[in-house]
Design an enzyme around this catalytic site. Structure first.
Site: not given
Length: 486
Positions: A328, A431
């Site tokens: 991310c 994630h």
């Protein structure tokens, strides 16, 4: 409602355990946290964002996580401001003073969600935030006694004896409350006790006589729980491998000032053949794998990394054959440039050179991507992955032509992230990358761990919830606890 004398007193864990116990009785129960301030979050099935702790509590309760469980989520972007998320969607970035003025709007969202939960479930177990005794935060409070008073909710107060001063914490908290708020407190739970409970008895008798409130239980310190953290990084920066006979992989993650979703690494910390370190300061330990984590302020955390010398460290690590993963915000840092034309993280128009290790550029955008995703690794035997995306940014560039993952999309697969031509750098927006057993094993083998086991992290988490409930059943006066909520 479970309130605490301090942050990290055990509120989230107590709610999770009570939800699992209530589920065992056949009751339909929902967790609820009116307002949460955390950088660990989860994506709900309806595409909203809630605190990670409420997603765990939903799992304990056996229900699907949804945005009503945590109607107000504050994600700090710096020391004085936060992104305000209402019913799962980002509404604004506000400083503390502006948010104080916004609280009546937030309270309406809280009461709407609570009303829906009350109508849909047999019971709602509410979690407070921080402490109800924060005098400077009491005006317009929506997280603790302000909410309890608004809906006429009884309160159980939990305190952490492991940090010391438990009796002062409990008596002092009561002293800071109004008469009506004190009357709302039905009793106390003392958490994280080590030693002989008989030695605590004189203190418990004194506390009950002093306050007129019963102690509803003394919970032991539980080692080795595998549960998602609400926000705080683990107190212990290092986790050593339990097995060293078949080789160990050394992993280092920088503890960024605005690190987010560090639950990504819980499966690695639990793996028996991983030496895991959160680096905070001082010399960086030798590592086989460096992971750049998510961040709520990528530009600021990238500057922090540079100041700490990590740009040179990563390049040296790669020269000697090490592996790097960016997740991310960490993925965004690995590219050529980052731009914030809309002021998503700070001043509009801010730009920064990235680490320059992958050929792409990222532009931060006001629209937030929130999606649960599943697919496969684009290398290493196509191991299945499942996780979620939470980011405000669009990444474009030639490096994305060699994706790290292939995720399920409308009408087929869609690429995600990048894998460098030499196979040393992996970047992804996903994630939860290590939570799927075979993907975790494949990634550890890619990083250099021969014969890596497929650790079933979801099974470990489920076993921890069962252990939590068993412990609570043994050490809490459940008749009085549930009577307090009646």
């Amino acid at each position: 409602m479970i309130q605490g004398t301090t942050s990290d007193a055990g509120k989230s864990t107590l709610v999770a355990g009570l939800c699992r116990l209530a589920r065992r009785t056949g009751a339909r129960v929902a967790p609820f946290k009116p307002q949460n301030m955390a950088l660990n979050s989860a994506v709900t099935a309806n595409g909203g964002e809630i605190g990670r702790a409420q997603a765990l509590q939903a799992l304990a309760a056996g229900i699907e996580a949804h945005t009503d469980l945590n109607p107000v989520l504050l994600k700090p972007t710096g020391d004085r401001g936060a992104q305000v998320i209402i019913h799962g969607k980002a509404r604004a970035n506000l400083d503390a003073r502006a948010y104080h003025d916004y609280k009546p709007t937030a309270m309406r969202a809280v009461l709407e969600s609570y009303g829906r939960l009350r109508g849909a479930y047999d019971a709602v177990i509410v979690e407070g935030a921080g402490s109800p005794a924060e005098i400077n935060l009491r005006e317009g409070d929506i997280a603790n006694m302000g909410f309890a008073e608004a809906v006429d909710c009884p309160v159980v107060l939990v305190a952490d004896i492991d940090r010391g001063g438990v009796f002062a914490h409990l008596v002092g908290t009561l002293a800071c409350l109004s008469d009506s708020e004190r009357a709302r407190v039905r009793g106390f739970v003392i958490n994280r006790f080590r030693g002989d409970p008989a030695l605590l008895e004189p203190g418990l008798r004194w506390l009950e006589a002093r306050t007129g409130k019963p102690v509803l239980g003394v919970l032991p310190y539980l080692h080795g729980l595998t549960l998602d953290a609400e926000d705080m990084l683990p107190a212990s920066a290092r986790t050593s491998a339990a097995r060293r006979d078949a080789g160990v992989l050394r992993i280092v993650v920088p503890a960024l000032p605005r690190i987010s979703n560090h639950t990504d690494f819980d499966a690695l910390r639990a793996h028996p053949r991983v030496d895991f370190t959160y680096w905070r300061r001082g010399p960086v330990p030798d590592a086989d794998l460096l992971i750049l984590p998510g961040s709520k302020n990528v530009l600021a955390d990238l500057a922090w990394l540079r100041d700490a010398g990590w740009d040179a460290l990563i390049k040296r690590h790669l020269r000697y054959g090490g592996k790097v993963i960016g997740i991310c915000g960490g993925m965004q840092m690995l590219g050529r440039t980052l731009a914030d034309p809309h002021g998503v993280e700070g001043a509009a128009g801010a730009t920064s050179a990235g680490l320059g290790l992958l050929d792409y550029a990222t532009t931060l955008t006001p629209e937030k991507t929130l999606v649960n995703a599943a697919g496969r690794l684009a290398f290493g035997g196509d191991a299945r992955v499942a996780g979620y995306e939470i980011h405000m940014g669009r990444t474009e560039g030639p490096a994305l032509a060699s994706p790290a993952l292939m995720l399920a999309g409308r009408g087929g697969e869609r690429p995600d992230g990048a894998l460098s031509a030499d196979g040393q750098i992996l970047a992804t927006y996903l994630h939860g990358l290590f939570d799927t057993p075979h993907a975790c094993a494949a990634l550890l083998e890619w990083a250099g761990l021969d014969g890596a086991e497929a650790l079933d992290y979801p099974a470990l988490r489920e076993a921890s919830l069962e252990r939590l409930a068993d412990t609570f059943a043994e050490h809490l006066d459940l008749d009085r606890v549930f009577a307090a909520f009646a």
